[in-house]
Design a protein around this motif. Structure first.
Motif, PDB file in Angstrom:
ATOM      1  N   ARG A 194       0.858  -1.207   0.000  1.00  0.00           N
ATOM      2  CA  ARG A 194       0.000   0.000   0.000  1.00  0.00           C
ATOM      3  C   ARG A 194       0.883   1.243   0.000  1.00  0.00           C
ATOM      4  N   HIS A 195       1.921   1.205   0.836  1.00  0.00           N
ATOM      5  CA  HIS A 195       3.001   2.182   0.710  1.00  0.00           C
ATOM      6  C   HIS A 195       4.309   1.400   0.712  1.00  0.00           C
ATOM      7  N   PHE A 196       5.262   1.874  -0.052  1.00  0.00           N
ATOM      8  CA  PHE A 196       6.543   1.180  -0.140  1.00  0.00           C
ATOM      9  C   PHE A 196       7.496   1.711   0.934  1.00  0.00           C
ATOM     10  N   PHE A 197       8.280   0.800   1.509  1.00  0.00           N
ATOM     11  CA  PHE A 197       9.287   1.184   2.496  1.00  0.00           C
ATOM     12  C   PHE A 197      10.660   0.755   1.990  1.00  0.00           C
ATOM     13  N   THR A 198      11.635   1.640   2.155  1.00  0.00           N
ATOM     14  CA  THR A 198      12.970   1.342   1.636  1.00  0.00           C
ATOM     15  C   THR A 198      13.636   0.246   2.467  1.00  0.00           C
ATOM     16  N   VAL A 199      14.709  -0.312   1.919  1.00  0.00           N
ATOM     17  CA  VAL A 199      15.467  -1.344   2.636  1.00  0.00           C
ATOM     18  C   VAL A 199      15.929  -0.791   3.984  1.00  0.00           C
ATOM     19  N   ARG A 200      16.373   0.438   3.966  1.00  0.00           N
ATOM     20  CA  ARG A 200      16.845   1.063   5.199  1.00  0.00           C
ATOM     21  C   ARG A 200      15.731   1.168   6.252  1.00  0.00           C
ATOM     22  N   GLU A 201      14.537   1.522   5.806  1.00  0.00           N
ATOM     23  CA  GLU A 201      13.396   1.607   6.739  1.00  0.00           C
ATOM     24  C   GLU A 201      13.031   0.225   7.284  1.00  0.00           C
ATOM     25  N   VAL A 202      13.053  -0.757   6.402  1.00  0.00           N
ATOM     26  CA  VAL A 202      12.707  -2.119   6.830  1.00  0.00           C
ATOM     27  C   VAL A 202      13.712  -2.610   7.875  1.00  0.00           C
ATOM     28  N   LYS A 203      14.991  -2.279   7.647  1.00  0.00           N
ATOM     29  CA  LYS A 203      16.012  -2.699   8.628  1.00  0.00           C
ATOM     30  C   LYS A 203      15.792  -2.001   9.973  1.00  0.00           C
ATOM     31  N   GLU A 204      15.365  -0.756   9.931  1.00  0.00           N
ATOM     32  CA  GLU A 204      15.093  -0.038  11.188  1.00  0.00           C
ATOM     33  C   GLU A 204      13.987  -0.762  11.970  1.00  0.00           C
ATOM     34  N   TYR A 205      12.986  -1.223  11.246  1.00  0.00           N
ATOM     35  CA  TYR A 205      11.902  -1.957  11.915  1.00  0.00           C
ATOM     36  C   TYR A 205      12.416  -3.290  12.460  1.00  0.00           C
ATOM     37  N   ILE A 206      13.249  -3.974  11.681  1.00  0.00           N
ATOM     38  CA  ILE A 206      13.813  -5.255  12.134  1.00  0.00           C
ATOM     39  C   ILE A 206      14.608  -5.052  13.424  1.00  0.00           C
ATOM     40  N   ARG A 264      19.187 -11.487   5.007  1.00  0.00           N
ATOM     41  CA  ARG A 264      20.430 -11.673   5.793  1.00  0.00           C
ATOM     42  C   ARG A 264      20.428 -10.821   7.052  1.00  0.00           C
ATOM     43  N   TYR A 265      19.946  -9.594   6.921  1.00  0.00           N
ATOM     44  CA  TYR A 265      19.903  -8.689   8.074  1.00  0.00           C
ATOM     45  C   TYR A 265      18.997  -9.269   9.160  1.00  0.00           C
ATOM     46  N   ALA A 266      17.861  -9.806   8.736  1.00  0.00           N
ATOM     47  CA  ALA A 266      16.937 -10.437   9.689  1.00  0.00           C
ATOM     48  C   ALA A 266      17.573 -11.695  10.285  1.00  0.00           C
ATOM     49  N   ALA A 267      18.208 -12.505   9.430  1.00  0.00           N
ATOM     50  CA  ALA A 267      18.794 -13.774   9.902  1.00  0.00           C
ATOM     51  C   ALA A 267      19.865 -13.527  10.953  1.00  0.00           C
ATOM     52  N   ALA A 268      20.609 -12.444  10.807  1.00  0.00           N
ATOM     53  CA  ALA A 268      21.647 -12.130  11.787  1.00  0.00           C
ATOM     54  C   ALA A 268      21.019 -11.805  13.142  1.00  0.00           C
ATOM     55  N   ARG A 269      19.746 -11.511  13.145  1.00  0.00           N
ATOM     56  CA  ARG A 269      18.992 -11.252  14.388  1.00  0.00           C
ATOM     57  C   ARG A 269      18.039 -12.406  14.700  1.00  0.00           C
ATOM     58  N   TYR A 270      18.284 -13.548  14.064  1.00  0.00           N
ATOM     59  CA  TYR A 270      17.473 -14.761  14.276  1.00  0.00           C
ATOM     60  C   TYR A 270      15.992 -14.492  14.044  1.00  0.00           C
ATOM     61  N   ILE A 271      15.754 -13.765  12.968  1.00  0.00           N
ATOM     62  CA  ILE A 271      14.392 -13.466  12.526  1.00  0.00           C
ATOM     63  C   ILE A 271      14.224 -14.062  11.124  1.00  0.00           C
ATOM     64  N   THR A 272      13.148 -14.833  10.953  1.00  0.00           N
ATOM     65  CA  THR A 272      12.860 -15.505   9.684  1.00  0.00           C
ATOM     66  C   THR A 272      11.914 -14.647   8.851  1.00  0.00           C
ATOM     67  N   ILE A 273      12.280 -14.417   7.604  1.00  0.00           N
ATOM     68  CA  ILE A 273      11.396 -13.673   6.697  1.00  0.00           C
ATOM     69  C   ILE A 273      10.343 -14.619   6.115  1.00  0.00           C
ATOM     70  N   VAL A 274       9.081 -14.179   6.161  1.00  0.00           N
ATOM     71  CA  VAL A 274       7.981 -14.900   5.527  1.00  0.00           C
ATOM     72  C   VAL A 274       7.462 -14.011   4.393  1.00  0.00           C
ATOM     73  N   PRO A 275       7.771 -14.367   3.133  1.00  0.00           N
ATOM     74  CA  PRO A 275       7.298 -13.527   2.027  1.00  0.00           C
ATOM     75  C   PRO A 275       5.838 -13.838   1.720  1.00  0.00           C
ATOM     76  N   GLU A 276       5.049 -12.799   1.435  1.00  0.00           N
ATOM     77  CA  GLU A 276       3.659 -13.028   1.013  1.00  0.00           C
ATOM     78  C   GLU A 276       3.415 -12.430  -0.364  1.00  0.00           C
ATOM     79  N   ILE A 277       2.874 -13.266  -1.237  1.00  0.00           N
ATOM     80  CA  ILE A 277       2.292 -12.793  -2.491  1.00  0.00           C
ATOM     81  C   ILE A 277       0.798 -13.071  -2.363  1.00  0.00           C
ATOM     82  N   ASP A 278       0.010 -12.020  -2.251  1.00  0.00           N
ATOM     83  CA  ASP A 278      -1.419 -12.176  -1.979  1.00  0.00           C
ATOM     84  C   ASP A 278      -2.155 -12.557  -3.260  1.00  0.00           C
TER      85      ASP A 278
END
Ligand code: TNX
Length: 529
Positions: A194-206, A264-278
């Protein structure tokens, strides 16, 4: 056994704001209406499963403190290195990471693999802090990473500062903690369509997710308004489908290397990415790119509004499944986690027969590419594999999803939808499900929330941020914080250990941390900031 156990207050006293709290970042929390506790309660979120405070002299990090890691273990060494780098920013101490340091030696923070597998599980840890040393033991590197977050929160909040802080005593209170999560799936979701977030923003959330021991991060990568991930065999998905967003802004997408960088950024924090294609609905951006997978004669244009449920990929055309196969194959190949989310929600244009036939074929595609399917609640109508996971959001059909042996991830909109407004005056967010104050997000039990669903059926819980009304990560943070911290405690801490009065006091102490981190948050009147 649970020193510093929260004191009970009447709900009324809280609602009326009775009971003044005197707060400071590093001092114990004192509640003026009750006798002062003898030792200060560590202000941890999520609250550990079990904790004993010894009181007395704390451990103090100084310029000769060493971080000890096991020899020949690159993964634990990386955890030690990143922890040291974090601590060096504020302390400006050298903080050597050494596999040569003897475990238990004075002035060491030791990260050790071991301990009782049955007690600690995959993400549990044991933390012992004495005046001389800090010893963290876990069965897995993931458990060590979770324990490091506990140590981080035991330090004064100024440890989050990105510049050196003078004359702080970098102390860790003397405690023994044995901790492990209640639920295996402690999730957050971000709608980047709905709104796009940059890689940098996504990492901040992670970064924020990591602090609260969240371990699953679901990226909602496609919807009516935008397709956000490069698919090499279907270039128009991004060439056409990524070009805009809600309100008509420029949109955007992740190249595959950028997506892998997030993984990779998430994995280094032991967070698994779940991709969704709706799919099959919520597909307008894809239909605009490839009109041949639409049933309609009229080519779809790009869409910048916020209505839902009005589009559908054509479930009766083979070409649709060829496209889906390409998309699932390419994303699965760059996603190390076991799950692929297929959406499946809010389908208005199909019969039940068309819908279930579609979901069952897509389930086969996902499995063929080595992933487990997860989908929104509505997929319960299809014949599911026991490995498939159902993410409830309305809840009325949650129990029906169990008939094929599938497990549930609970995202009840009235509790976990972080895009709901806090109150009628909240500027951002939606209100179709509920207004959700911090106590609403905290006070529920996933094991009893849905009739016919018990604890063993529940893999965990997840808090989505749908982004119709949020345009940047600061706005996401305003909606997420502090409710994400509440959700993290619901997901991690045993129900018997949870307590709203304790939580709100601990939560207040986290605000200075968020300010150091540059994290925006809602200043809820329920919290004694
Ligand atoms: C419902 S929850 C949706 C989303 C919206 C959200 C807004 C679900 C599976 N679908 O498409 O963004 O409400 O709160």
């Amino acid at each position: 056994m649970f020193a510093g156990e929260p004191r009970k207050f009447s709900k009324f006293a809280t609602m009326l704001g009775v009971g003044a709290f005197v707060m400071s970042c590093s001092a114990p929390v004192r509640v003026s209406t009750t006798p002062a506790p003898t030792v200060s309660t560590p202000l941890l979120i999520p609250m550990p499963a079990s904790m004993q405070l010894r009181g007395g002299v704390p451990f103090e990090i100084n310029r000769t403190t060493v971080i000890a890691t096991p020899a020949n273990n690159a993964e634990v060494d990386a955890i030690g290195q990143s922890f040291a780098a974090f601590l060096r920013r504020a302390t400006e101490f050298p903080l050597v990471v050494s596999a040569a340091a003897v475990g238990g030696a004075p002035n060491t923070i030791e990260l050790r693999l071991g301990g009782d597998a049955a007690t600690l599980g995959d993400e549990g840890y044991n933390l012992t802090v004495t005046p001389d040393s800090v010893r963290l033991v876990a069965n897995t590197p993931a458990g060590l990473f979770r324990g490091v977050q506990t140590i981080r929160q035991l330090l004064p909040t100024a440890i989050e500062s990105e510049i050196g802080v003078d004359r702080s005593a970098w102390t860790i209170p003397a405690v023994s903690i044995t901790d492990r999560p209640r639920f295996a799936w402690r999730g957050a979701m971000l709608d980047v369509s709905r709104h796009f977030f940059t890689v940098r923003e996504v990492k901040e959330y992670i970064d924020l997710l990591a602090l609260y021991k969240i371990n699953m991060f679901h990226l909602h990568l496609s919807d009516e308004q935008g397709w956000r991930i490069q698919i090499n065999s279907r270039p128009k998905l991004t060439e056409v489908g990524s070009q805009t967003q809600v309100g008509g802004g420029p949109g955007g997408f992740y190249t595959q290397p950028e997506y892998q960088d997030i993984v990779r950024y998430a994995a280094a924090r032991y967070i698994t990415i779940v991709p969704e294609i709706d799919m099959p609905a919520h597909t307008n951006a894809a239909l605009a790119a490839y009109p041949e997978v639409s049933c309609s004669e009229r080519p779809a244009g790009l869409y910048t509004g916020t209505d839902v449920g009005w589009s559908s990929i054509c479930v009766d055309k083979e070409e649709s499944y060829a496209l889906i196969d390409d998309v699932v194959r390419e994303i699965a190949a760059i996603t190390p986690g076991p799950f692929f989310h297929v959406g499946g929600d809010e389908v208005k244009l199909l019969t039940d027969e068309q819908y279930t036939r579609f979901i069952e074929r897509v389930q086969d595609i996902v499995n063929r590419h080595g992933k487990r399917m997860i989908g929104w609640e509505e997929i319960y109508k299809a014949r599911l594999k026991p490995t498939s996971v159902v993410q409830s959001w309305k809840g009325d059909s949650a129990a029906q999803a169990l008939k094929y042996g599938s497990k549930l991830v609970l995202s009840p909109a009235k509790k976990t939808y972080l895009d709901m407004k806090y109150n009628a005056g909240t500027e951002l967010g939606l209100d179709w499900a509920a207004l959700i104050e911090v106590n609403d997000a905290y006070d529920w039990d996933p094991a009893t929330y849905n009739p016919g669903v018990t604890e063993k059926d529940v893999l965990g819980i997840e808090g989505p941020v749908w982004s119709e009304t949020v345009r940047n990560i600061g706005a996401v943070e305003f909606l997420a914080m502090p409710r994400l911290a509440a959700l993290a405690e619901v997901a991690w801490t045993p129900q018997a250990v949870r307590d709203w009065q304790s939580f709100r006091v601990r939560l207040a102490s986290h605000a200075p941390r968020w300010r150091y981190m540059g994290v925006n948050y809602y200043h809820s009147p329920q919290i004694p900031w």
